[in-house]
Design a protein around this motif. Structure first.
Motif, PDB file in Angstrom:
ATOM      1  N   GLU A 244       0.850  -1.196   0.000  1.00 31.42           N
ATOM      2  CA  GLU A 244       0.000   0.000   0.000  1.00 31.42           C
ATOM      3  C   GLU A 244       0.882   1.242   0.000  1.00 31.42           C
ATOM      4  OE1 GLU A 244      -2.909  -0.117   3.107  1.00 31.42           O
ATOM      5  OE2 GLU A 244      -3.901  -1.865   2.242  1.00 31.42           O
ATOM      6  N   ARG A 245       0.334   2.368  -0.407  1.00 27.42           N
ATOM      7  CA  ARG A 245       1.116   3.608  -0.469  1.00 27.42           C
ATOM      8  C   ARG A 245       1.712   3.911   0.897  1.00 27.42           C
ATOM      9  NH1 ARG A 245       0.980   6.994  -4.062  1.00 27.42           N
ATOM     10  NH2 ARG A 245       1.141   8.751  -2.670  1.00 27.42           N
ATOM     11  N   GLY A 246       3.031   4.124   0.933  1.00 32.63           N
ATOM     12  CA  GLY A 246       3.714   4.529   2.160  1.00 32.63           C
ATOM     13  C   GLY A 246       3.612   3.535   3.294  1.00 32.63           C
ATOM     14  N   SER A 247       3.433   2.248   2.989  1.00 37.12           N
ATOM     15  CA  SER A 247       3.347   1.277   4.084  1.00 37.12           C
ATOM     16  C   SER A 247       3.855  -0.085   3.633  1.00 37.12           C
ATOM     17  CB  SER A 247       1.899   1.180   4.590  1.00 37.12           C
ATOM     18  OG  SER A 247       1.318  -0.051   4.253  1.00 37.12           O
ATOM     19  N   ASN A 248       4.033  -0.981   4.603  1.00 37.18           N
ATOM     20  CA  ASN A 248       4.440  -2.348   4.268  1.00 37.18           C
ATOM     21  C   ASN A 248       3.260  -3.305   4.322  1.00 37.18           C
ATOM     22  OD1 ASN A 248       7.038  -1.703   3.799  1.00 37.18           O
ATOM     23  ND2 ASN A 248       7.798  -2.292   5.835  1.00 37.18           N
ATOM     24  N   ARG A 249       2.035  -2.729   4.392  1.00 41.62           N
ATOM     25  CA  ARG A 249       0.841  -3.588   4.318  1.00 41.62           C
ATOM     26  C   ARG A 249       0.626  -3.976   2.866  1.00 41.62           C
ATOM     27  NH1 ARG A 249      -1.727   0.021   7.746  1.00 41.62           N
ATOM     28  NH2 ARG A 249      -2.541   1.070   5.897  1.00 41.62           N
ATOM     29  N   VAL A 250       0.163  -5.209   2.662  1.00 44.11           N
ATOM     30  CA  VAL A 250      -0.043  -5.659   1.276  1.00 44.11           C
ATOM     31  C   VAL A 250      -1.443  -5.275   0.820  1.00 44.11           C
ATOM     32  CG1 VAL A 250      -0.096  -7.677  -0.255  1.00 44.11           C
ATOM     33  CG2 VAL A 250       1.556  -7.576   1.640  1.00 44.11           C
ATOM     34  N   CYS A 251      -1.508  -4.610  -0.326  1.00 40.37           N
ATOM     35  CA  CYS A 251      -2.791  -4.279  -0.955  1.00 40.37           C
ATOM     36  C   CYS A 251      -3.198  -5.491  -1.791  1.00 40.37           C
ATOM     37  CB  CYS A 251      -2.600  -3.042  -1.831  1.00 40.37           C
ATOM     38  SG  CYS A 251      -4.087  -2.511  -2.670  1.00 40.37           S
ATOM     39  N   ASP A 252      -4.338  -6.058  -1.486  1.00 39.82           N
ATOM     40  CA  ASP A 252      -4.797  -7.294  -2.129  1.00 39.82           C
ATOM     41  C   ASP A 252      -5.277  -6.960  -3.546  1.00 39.82           C
ATOM     42  OD1 ASP A 252      -5.565  -9.907  -2.338  1.00 39.82           O
ATOM     43  OD2 ASP A 252      -7.510  -9.607  -1.358  1.00 39.82           O
ATOM     44  N   VAL A 253      -4.502  -7.369  -4.562  1.00 37.77           N
ATOM     45  CA  VAL A 253      -4.815  -6.965  -5.938  1.00 37.77           C
ATOM     46  C   VAL A 253      -5.242  -8.188  -6.758  1.00 37.77           C
ATOM     47  CG1 VAL A 253      -3.800  -6.022  -8.061  1.00 37.77           C
ATOM     48  CG2 VAL A 253      -3.269  -4.970  -5.863  1.00 37.77           C
ATOM     49  N   GLU A 254      -6.481  -8.140  -7.240  1.00 34.31           N
ATOM     50  CA  GLU A 254      -6.976  -9.244  -8.075  1.00 34.31           C
ATOM     51  C   GLU A 254      -6.649  -8.994  -9.533  1.00 34.31           C
ATOM     52  OE1 GLU A 254     -11.078 -10.536  -7.671  1.00 34.31           O
ATOM     53  OE2 GLU A 254     -11.004  -9.792  -5.597  1.00 34.31           O
ATOM     54  N   TYR A 255      -6.679  -7.716  -9.919  1.00 34.49           N
ATOM     55  CA  TYR A 255      -6.468  -7.366 -11.320  1.00 34.49           C
ATOM     56  C   TYR A 255      -5.581  -6.136 -11.371  1.00 34.49           C
ATOM     57  CZ  TYR A 255      -7.300  -5.603 -15.987  1.00 34.49           C
ATOM     58  OH  TYR A 255      -7.108  -5.141 -17.255  1.00 34.49           O
ATOM     59  N   CYS A 256      -4.484  -6.213 -12.128  1.00 30.91           N
ATOM     60  CA  CYS A 256      -3.570  -5.066 -12.240  1.00 30.91           C
ATOM     61  C   CYS A 256      -3.511  -4.645 -13.704  1.00 30.91           C
ATOM     62  CB  CYS A 256      -2.188  -5.463 -11.723  1.00 30.91           C
ATOM     63  SG  CYS A 256      -0.964  -4.182 -12.041  1.00 30.91           S
ATOM     64  N   ALA A 257      -3.991  -3.438 -13.976  1.00 35.13           N
ATOM     65  CA  ALA A 257      -4.200  -2.981 -15.350  1.00 35.13           C
ATOM     66  C   ALA A 257      -2.921  -2.594 -16.075  1.00 35.13           C
ATOM     67  CB  ALA A 257      -5.171  -1.789 -15.348  1.00 35.13           C
ATOM     68  N   VAL A 258      -1.785  -2.547 -15.380  1.00 34.03           N
ATOM     69  CA  VAL A 258      -0.543  -2.245 -16.109  1.00 34.03           C
ATOM     70  C   VAL A 258       0.234  -3.524 -16.473  1.00 34.03           C
ATOM     71  CG1 VAL A 258      -0.235   0.120 -15.295  1.00 34.03           C
ATOM     72  CG2 VAL A 258       0.748  -1.759 -13.973  1.00 34.03           C
ATOM     73  N   LEU A 259      -0.200  -4.676 -15.942  1.00 40.41           N
ATOM     74  CA  LEU A 259       0.498  -5.931 -16.269  1.00 40.41           C
ATOM     75  C   LEU A 259       0.204  -6.378 -17.690  1.00 40.41           C
ATOM     76  CD1 LEU A 259      -0.168  -8.180 -13.113  1.00 40.41           C
ATOM     77  CD2 LEU A 259       1.949  -6.953 -13.703  1.00 40.41           C
ATOM     78  N   VAL A 260       1.202  -7.001 -18.353  1.00 37.00           N
ATOM     79  CA  VAL A 260       0.907  -7.658 -19.628  1.00 37.00           C
ATOM     80  C   VAL A 260      -0.047  -8.824 -19.331  1.00 37.00           C
ATOM     81  CG1 VAL A 260       3.078  -7.016 -20.777  1.00 37.00           C
ATOM     82  CG2 VAL A 260       2.980  -9.140 -19.459  1.00 37.00           C
ATOM     83  N   PRO A 261      -0.889  -9.219 -20.318  1.00 27.72           N
ATOM     84  CA  PRO A 261      -1.922 -10.230 -20.040  1.00 27.72           C
ATOM     85  C   PRO A 261      -1.357 -11.527 -19.443  1.00 27.72           C
ATOM     86  CG  PRO A 261      -2.279  -9.221 -22.199  1.00 27.72           C
ATOM     87  CD  PRO A 261      -0.994  -8.664 -21.684  1.00 27.72           C
ATOM     88  N   GLU A 262      -0.174 -11.978 -19.892  1.00 29.34           N
ATOM     89  CA  GLU A 262       0.388 -13.235 -19.351  1.00 29.34           C
ATOM     90  C   GLU A 262       0.629 -13.106 -17.844  1.00 29.34           C
ATOM     91  OE1 GLU A 262       1.397 -11.312 -22.050  1.00 29.34           O
ATOM     92  OE2 GLU A 262       3.401 -12.112 -22.438  1.00 29.34           O
ATOM     93  N   LEU A 263       1.077 -11.929 -17.407  1.00 31.43           N
ATOM     94  CA  LEU A 263       1.335 -11.765 -15.969  1.00 31.43           C
ATOM     95  C   LEU A 263       0.033 -11.668 -15.182  1.00 31.43           C
ATOM     96  CD1 LEU A 263       4.508  -9.550 -15.413  1.00 31.43           C
ATOM     97  CD2 LEU A 263       4.297 -11.991 -15.754  1.00 31.43           C
ATOM     98  N   GLN A 264      -1.021 -11.091 -15.798  1.00 30.18           N
ATOM     99  CA  GLN A 264      -2.320 -11.043 -15.117  1.00 30.18           C
ATOM    100  C   GLN A 264      -2.824 -12.465 -14.865  1.00 30.18           C
ATOM    101  OE1 GLN A 264      -4.124  -8.825 -13.553  1.00 30.18           O
ATOM    102  NE2 GLN A 264      -5.747 -10.343 -13.175  1.00 30.18           N
ATOM    103  N   ILE A 265      -2.672 -13.334 -15.884  1.00 30.20           N
ATOM    104  CA  ILE A 265      -3.101 -14.738 -15.725  1.00 30.20           C
ATOM    105  C   ILE A 265      -2.281 -15.400 -14.606  1.00 30.20           C
ATOM    106  CG2 ILE A 265      -3.137 -16.998 -16.893  1.00 30.20           C
ATOM    107  CD1 ILE A 265      -3.706 -15.381 -19.512  1.00 30.20           C
ATOM    108  N   THR A 266      -0.976 -15.092 -14.590  1.00 31.81           N
ATOM    109  CA  THR A 266      -0.106 -15.674 -13.543  1.00 31.81           C
ATOM    110  C   THR A 266      -0.515 -15.153 -12.168  1.00 31.81           C
ATOM    111  OG1 THR A 266       1.669 -15.763 -15.165  1.00 31.81           O
ATOM    112  CG2 THR A 266       2.309 -16.021 -12.874  1.00 31.81           C
TER     113      THR A 266
END
Ligand SMILES: C[S@@+](CC[C@H](N)C(=O)[O-])C[C@H]1O[C@@H](n2cnc3c(N)ncnc32)[C@H](O)[C@@H]1O
Length: 422
Positions: free
Chosen positions: A148-170
């Motif tokens: 997360e911004r400015g922290s070491n907490r993990v933001c739970d991301v199901e879909y990341c719009a900057v990833l190439v499609p192969e990485l989204q599937i991964t």
């Protein structure tokens, strides 16, 4: 539009411009404010999260009057995820801000008064460009994503719009693995990179191997894996290499612009000079094309795995005139810079921290006729340019590459020439 709950002191401000780091600059009540996720011209209600001297770090409580270049960030994680901080800006405003950030660093940090024009290479894709990522694992809550911004907490991301499609599937596959297996639970982060053969994942997980993958960039084939650095935005690599090697292209058939009167090394037919050094060479992205232009090339890289790939890539290309050494660049410089002999060209592509003092001192001892400095941080680039300029070099050009759209990050290639007589 309400973006965050007010905490303490609330101020009304107008954003003057965007600064290195991507924050908006504003002034109010005698304070200088750095406002996250702002757009130039925004009128905002902000809250100060923390003070450092007279500088307040603030976040937006409410957009009172949006900047003409403000758009609705399309990503549902925007603001919380630490990954993208420029989604609130039009594409044109992002590019303008990046050029302004480079200019600001060159002017303020490098103390260069007359700045050259800074052309920008656009990314072929504004979204789905990121072919390498590091995902953070929270094994207690079984979530995967970015900090997360400015922290070491993990933001739970199901879909990341900057990833190439192969990485989204991964990403989706690894999330399932995290829920179902205990293997992922022992990890704190996972590195992934996409190549022609699929996705390489490190460390390996059930169903996800640390494959060796490849990319063909220009006429060169590069093998790599998630265990070694490879650039993020593969669509920009051909122009990046072309720009970095612009001054040493074979067509010009001699190290061009070596100041007249300077001793010039004898040039073998088909090459443009005798010797070149590639510092922080990774898997050899620039080492291979350099080896086609110079009689002798030395690459220096700290990661054992990256140097293994670099040697393999040179062997595959049948280039036996380049040697790749596994060493911290500063250690190698301390040992070799003073005894190396005449050097035509030096390329350096350090991590964000820039070149260590010993590396800049080593470059000044080597005195290459020309330097190409490839950088992913304008502030450390400017810090190092200041020392190189004081040591006898002139900044000849600087070109920006929008390698990381939707973020304030920007890649640059700067060319320096040794001043005649220095
Ligand atoms: C920005 S990457 C550039 C790699 C390569 N030039 C490319 O474009 O693919 C920086 C590289 O420097 C290496 N590195 C980081 N710090 C180093 C150091 N102190 N000494 C040697 N190599 C280092 C990293 O392993 C990484 O491969």
């Amino acid at each position: 539009m309400t973006l965050a709950a007010p905490l303490e002191k609330i101020l009304e401000v107008e954003i003057e411009r965007l600064l290195p780091g991507g924050v908006g600059l504003a002034h109010a009540e005698g304070l200088t404010l750095f406002v996250s996720l702002a757009a130039p011209g925004d009128v905002l209600r902000v809250v100060i999260d923390r003070m450092q001297g007279k500088v307040g770090f603030a976040s937006i409580v409410e957009v009172l009057k949006p900047s003409p270049v403000r758009i609705e960030p399309p990503c549902p994680y925007f603001g919380r995820c630490g990954g993208c901080d420029f989604q609130q800006l039009t594409c044109e405003a992002q590019l303008n801000a990046k050029v302004e950030i480079i200019r600001d660093c060159l002017h303020r940090i490098a103390k260069i008064d007359t700045l050259p024009d800074i052309p920008v290479h656009h990314s072929p894709n504004q979204w789905h460009y990121r072919a390498r990522a590091m995902w953070q694992v929270d094994s207690n809550d079984k979530i995967l994503g970015y900090f997360e911004r400015g922290s070491n907490r993990v933001c739970d991301v199901e879909y990341c719009a900057v990833l190439v499609p192969e990485l989204q599937i991964t990403l989706e596959g690894v999330r399932n693995e995290l829920r179902e297996s205990t293997a992922v639970n022992r990890l704190s982060d996972i590195e992934v990179v996409a190549g022609n053969e699929g996705v390489s994942v490190a460390p390996p997980l059930a169903g996800f191997k640390t494959e060796i993958v490849s990319r063909i960039i220009g006429n060169e084939t590069y093998l790599f894996s998630a265990e070694a650095f490879f650039q993020i935005n593969h669509g920009l690599l051909e122009p990046l290499i072309a720009e970095a090697l612009r001054d040493v292209n074979r067509e010009e058939n001699a190290a061009p612009g070596i100041p007249s009167g300077e001793p010039r090394n004898e040039v073998r037919s088909g090459t443009v000079g005798k010797s070149a050094i590639d510092l922080y060479c990774g898997v050899g992205l620039f080492t291979l094309p350099l080896a086609r232009r110079f009689e002798r090339v030395i690459g220096v890289e700290g990661s054992e795995r990256a140097t293994e790939f670099a040697r393999r890539n040179l062997e595959f290309a049948k280039l036996n005139n380049a040697e790749v050494l596994t060493s911290r660049v500063s250690d190698w410089m301390k040992q070799h810079a003073r005894s190396f002999g005449p050097l035509d060209f030096l390329l350096l592509d350090p991590p964000r921290a820039g070149a260590e003092n010993a590396v800049v001192a080593g470059i000044l001892a080597l005195r290459p006729a020309r330097i190409a400095y490839v950088s992913c941080d304008p502030a450390t680039l400017a810090r190092d340019l200041k020392k190189l300029i004081a040591g006898g070099y002139t900044l000849n050009s600087i070109v920006a590459f929008d390698m990381f759209p939707q973020t304030h990050h920007v890649e640059t290639v700067a060319h320096l020439i040794l001043d005649p007589g220095s």
